[in-house]
Design a protein around this motif. Structure first.
Motif, PDB file in Angstrom:
ATOM      1  N   ILE A 263       1.814  -5.916   2.135  1.00 51.51           N
ATOM      2  CA  ILE A 263       0.619  -5.663   1.308  1.00 51.51           C
ATOM      3  C   ILE A 263       0.208  -4.202   1.460  1.00 51.51           C
ATOM      4  N   GLU A 264       0.223  -3.720   2.696  1.00 47.22           N
ATOM      5  CA  GLU A 264      -0.126  -2.306   2.929  1.00 47.22           C
ATOM      6  C   GLU A 264       0.902  -1.397   2.243  1.00 47.22           C
ATOM      7  N   ALA A 265       2.168  -1.772   2.327  1.00 50.25           N
ATOM      8  CA  ALA A 265       3.202  -0.947   1.676  1.00 50.25           C
ATOM      9  C   ALA A 265       2.911  -0.825   0.186  1.00 50.25           C
ATOM     10  N   LEU A 266       2.616  -1.937  -0.460  1.00 49.02           N
ATOM     11  CA  LEU A 266       2.447  -1.930  -1.919  1.00 49.02           C
ATOM     12  C   LEU A 266       1.120  -1.313  -2.361  1.00 49.02           C
ATOM     13  N   THR A 267       0.088  -1.461  -1.537  1.00 49.47           N
ATOM     14  CA  THR A 267      -1.237  -1.009  -1.993  1.00 49.47           C
ATOM     15  C   THR A 267      -1.688   0.286  -1.315  1.00 49.47           C
ATOM     16  N   GLY A 268      -0.999   0.682  -0.232  1.00 49.82           N
ATOM     17  CA  GLY A 268      -1.435   1.867   0.528  1.00 49.82           C
ATOM     18  C   GLY A 268      -0.912   3.169  -0.055  1.00 49.82           C
TER      19      GLY A 268
END
Ligand code: PLP
Length: 403
Positions: free
Chosen positions: A279-284
């Motif tokens: 999730i962090e990869a995609l949204t960060g």
């Protein structure tokens, strides 16, 4: 103990012999430069690791829904909308244990015994095996370097039969680095539209692209093609997260539901901690992706330039991925080639050359036969500039001895 008939159909990968020899040489203390690895040499970015650490520390360590957490599906839906201009309901998305698992699940859930699945070659090693495991028949369409490793609408049309169930498109492609332009996809789409053929797109290398190549998915071309397409993607390559095992797919809700049922009876959910990291990869922050691609681009120019200076080699300039895939056919005409064939006694030329390079140049490359074409080998340039400089110097010297 007897194994199943089904598993007997699966042949060991011809790439494994060279990999095993390279590992062996390294264990003996030889300085082998590896160009075999299919993963970024960079570490997973810190913000992604931090998200995983937070997940562990806050007890997000339990089962999640088999098809992935709601938060993860929302992040994926947002990614498709922002980056691909594709809108999916959460019920059309599912999360799997790596992109490989996504493709495997799809094939298991759509292929009946005797169904044909079209696979353009050179292909990623696992597609034909996955089709065979499911009882299907891989129908290979060859696309050589003279057609930039891309199949034509005519070839596609000629290979469609009443048993054609699906086609797997991988653009940019492992191993060739070729990518279909929007116009080329439109040509293939004309053949596929208004048929029952399921289009599986493996978009793992979507972000690793160069120059002015623009990534397009079949699903972008029309609403009906979107309905026909199952889009596979994942975080392994773009975010240097190969060990985290998160892939995902989107498409027809009824198939997605079946895939979730299938997954619930096999692996269950992808790791909870990895989902929080993804999730962090995609949204960060996405600057890390751009920085990695910049480094790959520099190495691409370095390795392609050097490969094309080696006698007997011709290398296509990849528009994406981190692979070089030189044509080596001229080398088979060199004076010294026959001797090498006698020495290594292997039925595949690309394996013979890979073994020779391993022993003579202490460099590990992957024979093209594993990707369905014996006229090439694959080198990953997800390695340091120094390794590329030194490795190519050694390869050039070794090939020079055969001329
Ligand atoms: N698809 C292609 C074309 C690949 O090259 C790879 C990895 O090498 C995968 C899928 C698998 O990705 P993952 O590590 O997410 O399973």
């Amino acid at each position: 103990m007897e194994v199943s008939d089904r598993i007997l159909k699966i042949k060991p990968s011809p790439t494994m012999a060279v990999t095993a020899k390279a590992t062996n040489l390294k264990a003996q203390g030889f300085d082998v430069i590896g160009f075999g690895s299919g993963e970024p040499d960079f570490d997973t970015p810190q913000n992604i690791k931090d998200a995983a650490i937070r997940a562990i520390e806050s007890g997000k360590t339990k089962y999640t829904p088999a098809g992935g957490m709601l938060e993860m599906k929302k992040a994926i839906a947002q990614k498709f909308s922002n980056e691909n201009n594709l809108s999916y309901e959460l019920s059309q998305i599912t999360v799997n244990c790596g992109g490989k698992h996504s493709v495997f699940n799809i094939i298991q859930c759509i292929v009946n015994d005797g169904d044909e699945v079209i696979i353009p070659a050179p292909y990623w090693v696992s597609y034909p095996a996955m089709v065979e495991i499911a009882g299907g028949i891989p129908v290979i369409i060859n696309a050589d370097m003279d057609q930039n490793f891309k199949i034509t609408p005519k070839q596609l049309k000629e290979n469609i039969t009443r048993r054609t169930k699906a086609i797997v498109l991988n653009s940019p492609s492992n191993p060739t680095g070729a990518g279909y332009t929007r116009k080329e996809l439109e040509g293939l789409a004309e053949v596929l539209e208004n048929t029952d053929i399921i289009i599986i797109t493996d978009d793992l290398y979507e972000h690793i692209i160069y120059d002015d190549f623009e990534f397009t998915n079949m699903a972008n071309l029309s609403q009906s093609l979107k309905k026909q397409t199952l889009v596979v993607n994942g975080v392994s390559k773009a975010y240097a997260m190969t060990g985290w095992r998160i892939g995902y797919l989107a498409g027809d809700e009824s198939i997605v539901k079946k895939i979730e049922t299938y997954q619930s009876q096999s692996t269950s959910n992808p790791t909870s901690i990895s989902q929080w990291a993804a999730i962090e990869a995609l949204t960060g922050d996405q600057t890390v992706v751009h920085n990695m691609v910049k480094a790959f681009d520099r190495r691409r120019k370095l390795i392609i330039g050097k490969l094309n200076e080696i006698p007997g080699m011709k290398c296509y300039n990849p528009v994406g991925t981190f692979y070089a895939f030189p044509d080596i056919t001229e080398i088979f005409k060199f004076k010294g080639w026959k001797k090498i064939c006698e020495k290594y006694d292997d039925k595949f030329n690309s394996s013979i050359l890979a073994t020779y390079l391993l022993e003579e140049a202490r460099t590990a490359v992957v024979p093209g036969i594993g990707f369905g074409d014996d006229k090439y080998f694959r080198m990953s340039f997800a390695t340091s500039d120094e390794n590329i400089e030194e490795g190519l110097k050694r390869i050039k010297a070794a090939i020079g001895k055969l001329v």
